[in-house]
Design a protein around this motif. Sequence first.
Motif, mmCIF file in Angstrom:
data_model
loop_
_atom_site.group_PDB
_atom_site.id
_atom_site.type_symbol
_atom_site.label_atom_id
_atom_site.label_comp_id
_atom_site.label_asym_id
_atom_site.label_seq_id
_atom_site.Cartn_x
_atom_site.Cartn_y
_atom_site.Cartn_z
ATOM 1 N N ASP A 68 -13.207 -1.549 -10.331
ATOM 2 C CA ASP A 68 -14.417 -1.800 -9.429
ATOM 3 C C ASP A 68 -13.774 -3.045 -8.579
ATOM 4 N N ALA A 69 -13.346 -3.003 -7.453
ATOM 5 C CA ALA A 69 -12.969 -4.224 -6.698
ATOM 6 C C ALA A 69 -12.098 -5.169 -7.546
ATOM 7 N N PRO A 70 -10.831 -4.948 -7.996
ATOM 8 C CA PRO A 70 -10.060 -5.847 -8.853
ATOM 9 C C PRO A 70 -9.533 -6.748 -7.691
ATOM 10 N N ALA A 71 -9.017 -7.980 -8.299
ATOM 11 C CA ALA A 71 -8.373 -8.762 -7.480
ATOM 12 C C ALA A 71 -6.723 -8.232 -7.224
ATOM 13 N N CYS A 72 -6.656 -7.296 -6.482
ATOM 14 C CA CYS A 72 -5.430 -6.983 -6.272
ATOM 15 C C CYS A 72 -4.801 -7.042 -4.794
ATOM 16 N N PRO A 73 -3.556 -7.204 -4.668
ATOM 17 C CA PRO A 73 -3.014 -7.777 -3.238
ATOM 18 C C PRO A 73 -3.473 -6.512 -2.404
ATOM 19 N N THR A 74 -3.531 -7.067 -0.853
ATOM 20 C CA THR A 74 -3.984 -6.239 0.113
ATOM 21 C C THR A 74 -2.835 -5.340 0.543
ATOM 22 N N LEU A 75 -3.192 -4.085 0.826
ATOM 23 C CA LEU A 75 -2.385 -2.974 1.354
ATOM 24 C C LEU A 75 -2.660 -2.811 2.935
ATOM 25 N N THR A 76 -2.060 -3.476 3.560
ATOM 26 C CA THR A 76 -2.358 -3.542 5.249
ATOM 27 C C THR A 76 -1.891 -2.346 5.697
ATOM 28 N N ARG A 77 -2.490 -1.961 6.959
ATOM 29 C CA ARG A 77 -2.364 -0.621 7.631
ATOM 30 C C ARG A 77 -1.449 -0.550 8.859
ATOM 31 N N ASP A 78 -0.676 0.481 8.831
ATOM 32 C CA ASP A 78 0.270 0.561 9.934
ATOM 33 C C ASP A 78 1.260 -0.562 10.263
ATOM 34 N N THR A 79 1.716 -0.923 9.023
ATOM 35 C CA THR A 79 2.846 -1.880 8.946
ATOM 36 C C THR A 79 4.140 -1.285 8.053
ATOM 37 N N THR A 80 4.987 -2.086 7.852
ATOM 38 C CA THR A 80 6.120 -1.563 7.112
ATOM 39 C C THR A 80 5.459 -1.294 5.562
ATOM 40 N N ASP A 81 6.204 -0.117 5.192
ATOM 41 C CA ASP A 81 5.697 0.311 3.812
ATOM 42 C C ASP A 81 5.864 -0.651 2.844
ATOM 43 N N THR A 82 5.179 -0.687 1.640
ATOM 44 C CA THR A 82 5.349 -1.688 0.575
ATOM 45 C C THR A 82 6.075 -1.232 -0.462
ATOM 46 N N THR A 83 7.006 -1.882 -1.164
ATOM 47 C CA THR A 83 7.547 -1.611 -2.149
ATOM 48 C C THR A 83 7.331 -2.294 -3.478
ATOM 49 N N VAL A 84 7.276 -1.438 -4.564
ATOM 50 C CA VAL A 84 6.786 -2.011 -5.842
ATOM 51 C C VAL A 84 7.844 -1.597 -6.840
ATOM 52 N N THR A 85 7.980 -2.391 -7.900
ATOM 53 C CA THR A 85 8.837 -1.986 -9.262
ATOM 54 C C THR A 85 7.892 -1.908 -10.281
ATOM 55 N N THR A 86 8.127 -0.783 -11.306
ATOM 56 C CA THR A 86 7.747 -0.374 -12.168
ATOM 57 C C THR A 86 8.526 -0.452 -13.488
ATOM 58 N N GLY A 87 8.127 -0.627 -14.784
ATOM 59 C CA GLY A 87 8.705 -0.268 -15.957
ATOM 60 C C GLY A 87 7.769 -0.496 -17.076
ATOM 61 N N PRO A 88 8.689 -0.604 -18.303
ATOM 62 C CA PRO A 88 8.089 -0.738 -19.613
ATOM 63 C C PRO A 88 6.923 -1.635 -19.545
ATOM 64 N N ASP A 89 7.145 -2.881 -18.737
ATOM 65 C CA ASP A 89 6.362 -3.884 -19.033
ATOM 66 C C ASP A 89 5.301 -4.017 -17.627
ATOM 67 N N ARG A 90 5.459 -3.153 -17.217
ATOM 68 C CA ARG A 90 4.801 -2.969 -15.754
ATOM 69 C C ARG A 90 4.411 -1.707 -15.554
ATOM 70 N N LEU A 91 2.994 -1.102 -15.969
ATOM 71 C CA LEU A 91 2.955 0.408 -15.923
ATOM 72 C C LEU A 91 2.356 0.761 -14.776
ATOM 73 N N ALA A 92 1.842 0.005 -13.819
ATOM 74 C CA ALA A 92 1.301 0.281 -12.648
ATOM 75 C C ALA A 92 1.025 -0.895 -11.567
#
Length: 844
Positions: A738-762
């Motif tokens: 419910d409205a966590p303090a997550c980074p903003t995902l803006t619209r119509d810009t370059t796609d965002t890249t994220v890295t996940t692994g055993p220590d970061r599940l999401a």
Amino acid sequence: MSRPVFRAGTSLPRLALVTLLVSTLAVGPIATGDGAPTPAAAVGSSDSGPTHPSAPATSDPVSPPATARETPDRDLPVPAAERAAPQRATTPSPGTPAARLSTGQPRARSATVIRQPKPPRSRCGGGLALGTVATCGAIVDQAQDVWTVTTTAADDLLLIQLGRGTGRDSVGGRVTDATGRELCRLGVDANRCRVGAAGAYRITLQLPYPTGRGDYTIAAESTRTPSNCGQLPVDLFDFGSPGSTVTLPAGAAARCHLFDQPRGALLRFADPGGPRDIRGLILDGQQLTLCELSYGGGDCRLDRPGPYRLLSWEQYGKEGTHLVKAQRLSDPAGCQSLPLAPYGDPGSAVNSGATPAGDTTCHTFSTDAARPLLVRAVSLDATSFDWQVLDATGAEVCAREGVPVCAVPAAGRYTLLVSSPRYTDRTHRYEVALNPLDRADGCAAATGYTPWDQPALQVGQVARVQTNCQPFTGRAGERVIVSGARWTQDTGGNRICTESSDQVGCVLPADGDYRVISYRELSGNTAETYPLGIRRISDPVGCPTVRPGSYGAAPAGTPAPVACRILEVPAAGVYRVTALHGDNVTTFARVLDTAGRTVCAQVRCPLPAGRHTLLASVDATSTTAFAVSLLPLRPTGCTPVSDAGWADAPHRGRIDVSGQVNCVALPTPSGASIAALLPVDAALNVDIVDADGEAECSLWWYTWHGCELDGPAPHSALLTGQTWVTQLAYTVGFARTDAPACPTLTRDTTDTTVTTGPDRLAACFTVPADQHAARQTLTWTRTSGTGRARLTVFDGTGRSTCGTDRAAQGTVTCALPPGPVTVLLDTDGNTATYRLGHRNAATS
């Protein structure tokens, strides 16, 4: 004036001939203007044409003399005046003007002659002897065939068979007496007709329509004075008799058979079987009907004096042979004698029998008192069958239904009947024994209750129809469980605890001795040993003791092959109670008080302080080992974890034994929502509870919705291995939705890249209200590494609005609510890189 007499051989004078002709014509119409009446008809068609004298009338004493007037139609009545005064031709009196021939046109009149139709010719009829079949090859149109049947007895009941024939039309008819009064109507096939006084009666037969053609057979038989009545064999009514064969010719009305039996006897006539539809009547010594037999079978009580007679017939007049087979059920003959059997090995107190399909065999037994009897009848062919117990009069005492116990009401001789169904095509073989339940003959030695930690009793059975008895002594109010038995009874043979109850076990009604009755249905083997458990659940003996344990530790006490536990509860409260087998399979368990009454069932149990009994099985012979987890419902000693699992490292732990419950404490406040982050196929159960330990929701790796925390904080997550998982190393994270303090995902810009692994599940992103449309298309693609991800969108309250399954890449179009939303991309814990983007669905 005298008339001249003419003799044969003389000629008439010419004047006389003219005078006679004129006199004759004077009968015709009178000349117009004379005032004379016009006669009914003229002799000729023209006054000027030749005329001829009328033919002389025939000699008929009934009909009037013939005249020259119109002859009436034969179907119309002649007026009386005309019959009394017929008109004749006369000569005029002296002084009367001579009649003149009419010179005018005569009045013409045509007379229509209607011929009487010939009556239809009957081709058949006459005397019909009792017991014979008459055949009529043809009956046509409106023909009526009249047959006469004679009875020498008053108030006779005639059996009349009217055959259908082979023609197009069937024949019907009626029976009338000498006055023509109709007594009954006849249709095709079998009929019955009650007549009056002795004498002849007419049977009139005809077709149902004015035109047609048919043929038929007709036969009649008297029930009071039959044409022939053979004697049935003396032993026909004995069990085991083959019966008597009866042949009925085609179209026969009935066959008569004489027999004699004691007055009051009850006879059972067997259905003769086959395709024929056999019916029958049983008559007493006065030839009055005692019983009717439908399809040749049924029971008949001879409650009036004999001698008796049986009349049987085929309902549709078909030719064939059937079997008259009957058995006397009262004081029967031809039965095996069956002694009452003891408990245990019955020895020689066993009868064996073989019952043909659709037949019945019998066994007689005697008892010196009223008592309940256990009927042990066992099929040797795995075929269903029925049995009955009858008293000496043939009245039914009991029949096979439910528990095979028959209470005979008094001392005396009784009959046990065993019947085989007709649908089988083979003889049914069986064994039977009777055990008096109020006697102790053959019972085992009395025992007390078997402690729960001791093996159950072992009972042997060496005969198919053997019944075992195990006595024990109890006190009023004790609650016991008996397993491996049929029922429990007192020493009089009366069953106890027969009514259903939501409680476990049976409460003994009084102090004293009781008996447990048991037996097995042996299949092939003639010897078997089986367990028998008689255990007390009020203040039970032999149950291991369990005390409350701790979260994160193995259950208190080791698994044991005993079906009960004593729970020692130091303080009143609500406890989490779970019984599990060694493979981490939960088994149903209930908690009882000291009297053996149920207090609660797992998992949530409010318990007062003191001793309680946990019963994991109502089978008192069970030897399955299990463990018991007894924990306070409110978790304690839980490890704190983060609810920002998209940014923080997950929690890791271990489960080492079946029944272990770990817990973690969540910082999330009440009213918020949370989701579990679990690697794919994680064999971990995650149950969210509030501060009091009350359940909020359950989360698994395959669910993409969140959990709204509406109970009091702090909240905890209880972690257990899934079914069949006894040891487990796990990784789990939690993310507030419910409205966590997550980074903003803006619209119509370059796609965002994220890295996940055993220590970061999401990975978590917020999409502001002004950065998304009402319908938004979101995409993700794994650009490196391995594994799969799942994308879920939550509204401002933390409720999921749309989501996907796990995949390496995907696209989803979501209807988004107004306001900011949260996008959560959770993965399976493998190292990977994902590219994430979103577009307005209307323009993308």
